[in-house]
Design a protein around this motif. Sequence first.
Motif, PDB file in Angstrom:
ATOM      1  N   UNK A  62       0.784  -1.226   0.000  1.00 25.25           N
ATOM      2  CA  UNK A  62       0.000   0.000   0.000  1.00 25.25           C
ATOM      3  C   UNK A  62       0.816   1.275   0.000  1.00 25.25           C
ATOM      4  N   UNK A  63       2.153   1.164  -0.132  1.00 25.77           N
ATOM      5  CA  UNK A  63       2.999   2.363  -0.044  1.00 25.77           C
ATOM      6  C   UNK A  63       3.964   2.503  -1.207  1.00 25.77           C
ATOM      7  N   UNK A  64       3.890   1.637  -2.196  1.00 23.62           N
ATOM      8  CA  UNK A  64       4.782   1.753  -3.351  1.00 23.62           C
ATOM      9  C   UNK A  64       5.864   0.693  -3.357  1.00 23.62           C
ATOM     10  N   UNK A  65       6.903   0.948  -4.141  1.00 20.66           N
ATOM     11  CA  UNK A  65       7.979  -0.023  -4.269  1.00 20.66           C
ATOM     12  C   UNK A  65       9.297   0.691  -4.523  1.00 20.66           C
ATOM     13  N   UNK A  66      10.360  -0.086  -4.438  1.00 22.12           N
ATOM     14  CA  UNK A  66      11.702   0.441  -4.642  1.00 22.12           C
ATOM     15  C   UNK A  66      12.553  -0.676  -5.222  1.00 22.12           C
TER      16      UNK A  66
ATOM     17  N   UNK B 278      34.532   4.597  -7.700  1.00 19.20           N
ATOM     18  CA  UNK B 278      33.107   4.737  -7.982  1.00 19.20           C
ATOM     19  C   UNK B 278      32.341   3.542  -7.429  1.00 19.20           C
ATOM     20  N   UNK B 279      32.881   2.356  -7.641  1.00 20.41           N
ATOM     21  CA  UNK B 279      32.242   1.138  -7.136  1.00 20.41           C
ATOM     22  C   UNK B 279      32.184   1.131  -5.604  1.00 20.41           C
ATOM     23  N   UNK B 280      33.255   1.583  -4.961  1.00 19.30           N
ATOM     24  CA  UNK B 280      33.273   1.649  -3.501  1.00 19.30           C
ATOM     25  C   UNK B 280      32.213   2.624  -3.003  1.00 19.30           C
ATOM     26  N   UNK B 281      32.134   3.788  -3.618  1.00 19.95           N
ATOM     27  CA  UNK B 281      31.135   4.784  -3.214  1.00 19.95           C
ATOM     28  C   UNK B 281      29.722   4.239  -3.421  1.00 19.95           C
ATOM     29  N   UNK B 282      29.487   3.586  -4.552  1.00 20.07           N
ATOM     30  CA  UNK B 282      28.162   3.038  -4.846  1.00 20.07           C
ATOM     31  C   UNK B 282      27.806   1.944  -3.840  1.00 20.07           C
ATOM     32  N   UNK B 283      28.731   1.010  -3.609  1.00 19.45           N
ATOM     33  CA  UNK B 283      28.463  -0.076  -2.661  1.00 19.45           C
ATOM     34  C   UNK B 283      28.193   0.465  -1.266  1.00 19.45           C
ATOM     35  N   UNK B 284      28.907   1.501  -0.872  1.00 18.60           N
ATOM     36  CA  UNK B 284      28.683   2.117   0.439  1.00 18.60           C
ATOM     37  C   UNK B 284      27.278   2.700   0.522  1.00 18.60           C
ATOM     38  N   UNK B 285      26.847   3.376  -0.544  1.00 19.01           N
ATOM     39  CA  UNK B 285      25.499   3.951  -0.579  1.00 19.01           C
ATOM     40  C   UNK B 285      24.429   2.863  -0.542  1.00 19.01           C
ATOM     41  N   UNK B 286      24.622   1.799  -1.311  1.00 18.55           N
ATOM     42  CA  UNK B 286      23.659   0.694  -1.335  1.00 18.55           C
ATOM     43  C   UNK B 286      23.580   0.047   0.042  1.00 18.55           C
ATOM     44  N   UNK B 287      24.716  -0.191   0.660  1.00 14.64           N
ATOM     45  CA  UNK B 287      24.740  -0.796   1.989  1.00 14.64           C
ATOM     46  C   UNK B 287      24.010   0.084   2.994  1.00 14.64           C
ATOM     47  N   UNK B 288      24.233   1.367   2.913  1.00 10.01           N
ATOM     48  CA  UNK B 288      23.561   2.310   3.811  1.00 10.01           C
ATOM     49  C   UNK B 288      22.049   2.265   3.616  1.00 10.01           C
ATOM     50  N   UNK B 289      21.603   2.290   2.371  1.00  9.82           N
ATOM     51  CA  UNK B 289      20.154   2.275   2.085  1.00  9.82           C
ATOM     52  C   UNK B 289      19.517   0.960   2.524  1.00  9.82           C
ATOM     53  N   UNK B 290      20.144  -0.167   2.234  1.00  8.75           N
ATOM     54  CA  UNK B 290      19.582  -1.456   2.633  1.00  8.75           C
ATOM     55  C   UNK B 290      19.525  -1.583   4.152  1.00  8.75           C
ATOM     56  N   UNK B 291      20.534  -1.081   4.830  1.00 13.13           N
ATOM     57  CA  UNK B 291      20.548  -1.111   6.297  1.00 13.13           C
ATOM     58  C   UNK B 291      19.442  -0.227   6.858  1.00 13.13           C
ATOM     59  N   UNK B 292      19.215   0.913   6.228  1.00 10.64           N
ATOM     60  CA  UNK B 292      18.135   1.818   6.637  1.00 10.64           C
ATOM     61  C   UNK B 292      16.776   1.117   6.495  1.00 10.64           C
ATOM     62  N   UNK B 293      16.565   0.441   5.378  1.00  6.60           N
ATOM     63  CA  UNK B 293      15.313  -0.289   5.155  1.00  6.60           C
ATOM     64  C   UNK B 293      15.159  -1.415   6.176  1.00  6.60           C
ATOM     65  N   UNK B 294      16.216  -2.152   6.414  1.00 10.15           N
ATOM     66  CA  UNK B 294      16.180  -3.244   7.386  1.00 10.15           C
ATOM     67  C   UNK B 294      15.813  -2.720   8.772  1.00 10.15           C
ATOM     68  N   UNK B 295      16.437  -1.627   9.189  1.00 10.00           N
ATOM     69  CA  UNK B 295      16.140  -1.045  10.500  1.00 10.00           C
ATOM     70  C   UNK B 295      14.691  -0.587  10.588  1.00 10.00           C
ATOM     71  N   UNK B 296      14.173  -0.013   9.506  1.00  8.59           N
ATOM     72  CA  UNK B 296      12.764   0.413   9.465  1.00  8.59           C
ATOM     73  C   UNK B 296      11.829  -0.788   9.666  1.00  8.59           C
ATOM     74  N   UNK B 297      12.131  -1.885   8.980  1.00  6.26           N
ATOM     75  CA  UNK B 297      11.303  -3.093   9.106  1.00  6.26           C
ATOM     76  C   UNK B 297      11.395  -3.644  10.523  1.00  6.26           C
ATOM     77  N   UNK B 298      12.603  -3.701  11.073  1.00  8.92           N
ATOM     78  CA  UNK B 298      12.771  -4.227  12.436  1.00  8.92           C
ATOM     79  C   UNK B 298      12.070  -3.364  13.476  1.00  8.92           C
TER      80      UNK B 298
END
Length: 93
Positions: free
Chosen positions: A50-54, A68-88
């Motif tokens: 009911x709230x969309x998708x990502x 560039x790959x290091x910066x991208x992986x760091x950003x992805x890790x941060x976002x996934x961790x943020x989502x995980x914490x929200x779910x928990x």
Amino acid sequence: MNIQVNTDLIEIARLESLVNQVANELVELSDPNDTITEIQGNSIQMIYAGRGSEQIELFLSDKYRNKTRIAYQSDVLSRLTEIKNYILEGLAA
């Protein structure tokens, strides 16, 4: 024996491992009543009931510069961790 170590490649491998770990944890936390998470190839998709998708590409190819790959992986890790914490947090409430 003289071995030159590329620390950027070690960091990329470390970050890729962490991204895989958190992505798999998100799949395990899937709940059809709240957030459904699926890994499809190089991407992870989260559907928020009911709230969309990502959708997030998990990794960049080696065609990109290591920094560039290091910066991208760091950003992805941060976002996934943020989502995980929200779910928990939602599960704890």
